[in-house]
Scaffold this active site. Structure first.
Site, mmCIF file in Angstrom:
data_model
loop_
_atom_site.group_PDB
_atom_site.id
_atom_site.type_symbol
_atom_site.label_atom_id
_atom_site.label_comp_id
_atom_site.label_asym_id
_atom_site.label_seq_id
_atom_site.Cartn_x
_atom_site.Cartn_y
_atom_site.Cartn_z
ATOM 1 N N TRP A 61 109.368 101.879 -59.013
ATOM 2 C CA TRP A 61 109.599 103.262 -59.441
ATOM 3 C C TRP A 61 111.075 103.380 -59.792
ATOM 4 O O TRP A 61 111.938 102.919 -59.042
ATOM 5 C CB TRP A 61 109.258 104.276 -58.335
ATOM 6 C CG TRP A 61 109.772 105.630 -58.710
ATOM 7 C CD1 TRP A 61 109.255 106.448 -59.676
ATOM 8 C CD2 TRP A 61 110.939 106.296 -58.189
ATOM 9 N NE1 TRP A 61 110.033 107.581 -59.779
ATOM 10 C CE2 TRP A 61 111.071 107.517 -58.880
ATOM 11 C CE3 TRP A 61 111.876 105.966 -57.209
ATOM 12 C CZ2 TRP A 61 112.099 108.409 -58.631
ATOM 13 C CZ3 TRP A 61 112.912 106.853 -56.948
ATOM 14 C CH2 TRP A 61 113.011 108.075 -57.669
ATOM 15 N N GLU A 119 105.061 102.849 -61.192
ATOM 16 C CA GLU A 119 104.778 104.216 -60.717
ATOM 17 C C GLU A 119 105.354 105.272 -61.650
ATOM 18 O O GLU A 119 106.558 105.328 -61.889
ATOM 19 C CB GLU A 119 105.376 104.385 -59.313
ATOM 20 C CG GLU A 119 105.131 105.757 -58.697
ATOM 21 C CD GLU A 119 105.684 105.864 -57.271
ATOM 22 O OE1 GLU A 119 106.317 104.903 -56.787
ATOM 23 O OE2 GLU A 119 105.466 106.925 -56.657
ATOM 24 N N LYS A 168 105.938 109.362 -63.005
ATOM 25 C CA LYS A 168 106.354 110.609 -62.371
ATOM 26 C C LYS A 168 106.469 111.693 -63.428
ATOM 27 O O LYS A 168 106.668 111.406 -64.612
ATOM 28 C CB LYS A 168 107.688 110.374 -61.673
ATOM 29 C CG LYS A 168 108.170 111.496 -60.794
ATOM 30 C CD LYS A 168 109.195 110.982 -59.796
ATOM 31 C CE LYS A 168 109.819 112.139 -59.047
ATOM 32 N NZ LYS A 168 110.564 111.707 -57.871
ATOM 33 N N ASP A 227 101.012 108.450 -57.531
ATOM 34 C CA ASP A 227 101.549 109.174 -56.377
ATOM 35 C C ASP A 227 101.019 110.606 -56.441
ATOM 36 O O ASP A 227 101.093 111.259 -57.488
ATOM 37 C CB ASP A 227 103.086 109.137 -56.448
ATOM 38 C CG ASP A 227 103.761 109.779 -55.251
ATOM 39 O OD1 ASP A 227 103.439 110.948 -54.940
ATOM 40 O OD2 ASP A 227 104.628 109.130 -54.642
ATOM 41 N N HIS A 230 103.160 113.320 -58.040
ATOM 42 C CA HIS A 230 103.801 113.055 -59.325
ATOM 43 C C HIS A 230 103.098 113.645 -60.537
ATOM 44 O O HIS A 230 103.230 113.138 -61.648
ATOM 45 C CB HIS A 230 103.977 111.542 -59.504
ATOM 46 C CG HIS A 230 105.050 110.989 -58.626
ATOM 47 N ND1 HIS A 230 105.599 109.750 -58.798
ATOM 48 C CD2 HIS A 230 105.693 111.534 -57.562
ATOM 49 C CE1 HIS A 230 106.520 109.533 -57.876
ATOM 50 N NE2 HIS A 230 106.586 110.597 -57.110
ATOM 51 N N HIS A 266 99.913 106.211 -53.844
ATOM 52 C CA HIS A 266 100.928 106.703 -52.918
ATOM 53 C C HIS A 266 100.385 108.019 -52.372
ATOM 54 O O HIS A 266 100.422 109.039 -53.058
ATOM 55 C CB HIS A 266 102.271 106.922 -53.625
ATOM 56 C CG HIS A 266 103.141 105.709 -53.604
ATOM 57 N ND1 HIS A 266 104.454 105.712 -54.017
ATOM 58 C CD2 HIS A 266 102.881 104.452 -53.166
ATOM 59 C CE1 HIS A 266 104.957 104.497 -53.855
ATOM 60 N NE2 HIS A 266 104.028 103.716 -53.356
ATOM 61 N N ASP A 324 107.202 117.899 -55.767
ATOM 62 C CA ASP A 324 106.993 116.556 -55.212
ATOM 63 C C ASP A 324 107.826 116.396 -53.941
ATOM 64 O O ASP A 324 108.752 115.613 -53.881
ATOM 65 C CB ASP A 324 107.404 115.524 -56.277
ATOM 66 C CG ASP A 324 107.292 114.101 -55.776
ATOM 67 O OD1 ASP A 324 106.420 113.843 -54.925
ATOM 68 O OD2 ASP A 324 108.079 113.235 -56.230
ATOM 69 N N ASP A 328 107.102 115.402 -50.863
ATOM 70 C CA ASP A 328 106.834 114.312 -49.926
ATOM 71 C C ASP A 328 106.669 114.791 -48.489
ATOM 72 O O ASP A 328 107.191 114.188 -47.551
ATOM 73 C CB ASP A 328 107.922 113.230 -50.029
ATOM 74 C CG ASP A 328 107.852 112.481 -51.356
ATOM 75 O OD1 ASP A 328 106.848 111.781 -51.578
ATOM 76 O OD2 ASP A 328 108.774 112.622 -52.182
ATOM 77 N N ASP A 337 103.415 107.576 -48.890
ATOM 78 C CA ASP A 337 104.753 107.882 -49.393
ATOM 79 C C ASP A 337 105.117 109.316 -49.041
ATOM 80 O O ASP A 337 104.846 110.234 -49.810
ATOM 81 C CB ASP A 337 104.815 107.653 -50.914
ATOM 82 C CG ASP A 337 106.245 107.775 -51.443
ATOM 83 O OD1 ASP A 337 107.173 107.858 -50.626
ATOM 84 O OD2 ASP A 337 106.416 107.797 -52.678
HETATM 85 C C1 RNT Z 1 109.697 108.708 -55.863
HETATM 86 C C2 RNT Z 1 108.537 107.807 -55.688
HETATM 87 C C3 RNT Z 1 108.808 106.545 -54.912
HETATM 88 C C4 RNT Z 1 109.645 106.761 -53.691
HETATM 89 C C5 RNT Z 1 109.751 105.559 -52.777
HETATM 90 C C6 RNT Z 1 110.857 105.691 -51.793
HETATM 91 O O1 RNT Z 1 109.360 109.912 -56.406
HETATM 92 O O2 RNT Z 1 107.473 108.493 -55.136
HETATM 93 O O3 RNT Z 1 107.608 105.927 -54.606
HETATM 94 O O4 RNT Z 1 109.198 107.834 -52.935
HETATM 95 O O5 RNT Z 1 109.817 104.419 -53.511
HETATM 96 ZN ZN ZN Z 2 105.740 107.308 -54.633
#
Ligand code: RNT
Ligand code: ZN
Length: 423
Positions: free
Chosen positions: A189, A230, A232, A263, A266, A290, A298, A300, A330
């Site tokens: 990513w 990955e 986003k 993810d 994302h 993820h 986003d 997390d 994640d």
């Molecule tokens: C960032 C991505 C990525 C990170 C990690 C730390 O938006 O989701 O995967 O969260 O690699």
């Molecule tokens: Zn991620």
């Protein structure tokens, strides 16, 4: 830990109730037991890593908030925390490491100079713990990422630096996979993008495609290393433009035969990741997930058993595609006990999967085929009130991990005896 009498009684009733719908609970538990999650190391230290020259590592559009005590400060502390978390998650799992967590000793090793030897102690540790190991390039939290662009920078020297980093990360991943005898998933990513309207989108995307082609020109045995990319939608400071968008990587991964990493945070907040699964499986052998929880953005947050997680797992199970999924976590939350966060998010992912596996698919499909949409809806509604919790408790009891109050006690005990001393 053996099943308490009340768990067993409740489980026996639950199993009968599911059997009446045609669901084989024992088979379901066997399947659930076979699924390994890839536990993200970065929940333990707020995405900081162990580089000597470390600055604010969580730059590049990702953000950790909260100041709860007990973040891991050393490799030894992080390993102790991962082991503790893993001991409270039923099943056997993998560790997901970022390149910035290397065992660099007292040396400052820049990202374009990392080598397999810097990850040897992690491989040894994972072997001891009987854990597979996955890997990630770290293309953020570094002065060469300060412009907002890494692999898609217009500066050839910056591009070359990150190409070298990712090239080395793939090599390290292949060594990890070979050493541990289980393919290492290498995920890439990059934070590349811009805060405001960017007129040279096409240029940056062309540069990224070409940089990736240089990186992935070298092929590794799929038994050692599998590459994922990955996408986003946006990040903090990259609200208007993200180079590696979903369309970019969808095209890239399919034409280059790489894995796509999806993810949950994302995409547009109203977009369902679950609905993407059955489409993407037609064109990709495997997918990397993820599992995360975005709250308004986003963010997390720690994964919980919510509709998003449940419907994602339902779609995977309904597509009979569990074996084609690589399920990684994640999220990063520094506002609560970090081991607790790890454990809850992992267990919520497993619970969502269990719920999905307990669905009487044949019966639902038959109603759908008959056009009896009332019956389909009615059964889906019934399922929400089925005694799934009793099956989950039995799963945990079989794995020897605590539930409920005993789980909270175990986490708080670790906080008192280990984390509190970290200041
Ligand atoms: C960032 C991505 C990525 C990170 C990690 C730390 O938006 O989701 O995967 O969260 O690699
Ligand atoms: Zn991620």
């Amino acid at each position: 830990m053996t099943a308490t009498p009340s768990t067993s009684a409740a489980f026996a009733i639950a199993r009968e109730q599911y059997a009446a719908l045609g669901v084989d609970v024992d088979q379901t538990l066997k399947t659930l037991r076979s699924v390994s999650l890839s536990l993200h190391c970065w929940q333990g230290d707020d995405v900081r890593g162990f580089e000597r020259h470390a600055d604010a590592a969580s730059s590049g559009g990702i953000q950790v908030t909260g100041g709860y005590r007990g973040a891991a400060r050393t490799i030894a502390e992080l390993r102790a925390d991962v082991a503790k978390a893993a001991s409270l998650i039923p099943g056997s799992h993998r560790l997901n490491l970022h390149a910035m967590y290397g065992d660099f000793g007292a040396k400052a090793v820049d990202r374009d100079a990392i080598e397999p030897v810097h990850f040897k102690s992690w491989m040894d540790w994972c072997r001891d713990q009987k854990m597979g190991l996955d890997f990630n390039s770290t293309c953020f939290g570094h002065p060469h990422a300060d412009s907002g662009y890494t692999l898609s920078s217009t500066d050839p020297a910056i591009r070359a630096f990150w190409i070298e980093h990712v090239r080395r990360c793939r090599e390290i991943s292949a060594v990890i996979g070979k050493t541990l005898g289980t393919p290492c998933v290498h995920n890439l990513w990059i934070p590349d993008g811009a805060k405001d309207t960017t007129v040279r989108r096409s240029l940056h995307r062309t540069l990224l495609r070409d940089a990736l082609d240089t990186i992935y020109a070298k092929k590794y045995d799929a038994d050692d290393c599998r590459d994922a990319v990955e996408s986003k939608l946006f990040g903090i400071g990259s609200e208007s433009f993200v180079v590696g968008s979903h369309e970019f990587y969808m095209g890239y991964a399919i034409t280059r035969k790489l894995l796509i990493c999806l993810d949950m945070g994302h995409f547009h907040p109203t977009e369902s990741l679950a609905d993407k699964i059955s489409s993407m499986l037609l064109f990709n052998d495997e997918l990397l997930l993820h599992v995360s929880r975005g709250v308004r953005w986003d963010s997390d947050h720690v994964v919980t058993l919510n509709d998003d997680t449940t419907s994602l797992m339902e779609e995977i199970v309904r597509a009979d595609a569990l074996s084609r999924m690589r399920i990684a976590l994640d999220f990063f939350d520094a506002s609560m006990n970090r081991i607790g966060a790890w454990v809850l998010g992992s267990r919520a992912t497993q619970k969502a999967l269990l719920r999905a596996l307990l669905e009487p698919r044949a019966k639902l499909a038959a109603y759908e085929e008959e056009g009896n949409f009332f019956a389909r809806m009615s059964l889906l509604e019934d399922l929400k009130a089925m005694p799934f919790g009793a099956v989950w408790d039995a799963f945990c009891a079989h794995a020897g991990v605590p539930t409920g109050e005993a789980l909270r006690t175990a986490i708080m005990e670790y906080e008192r005896t280990v984390l509190a001393a970290r200041g």
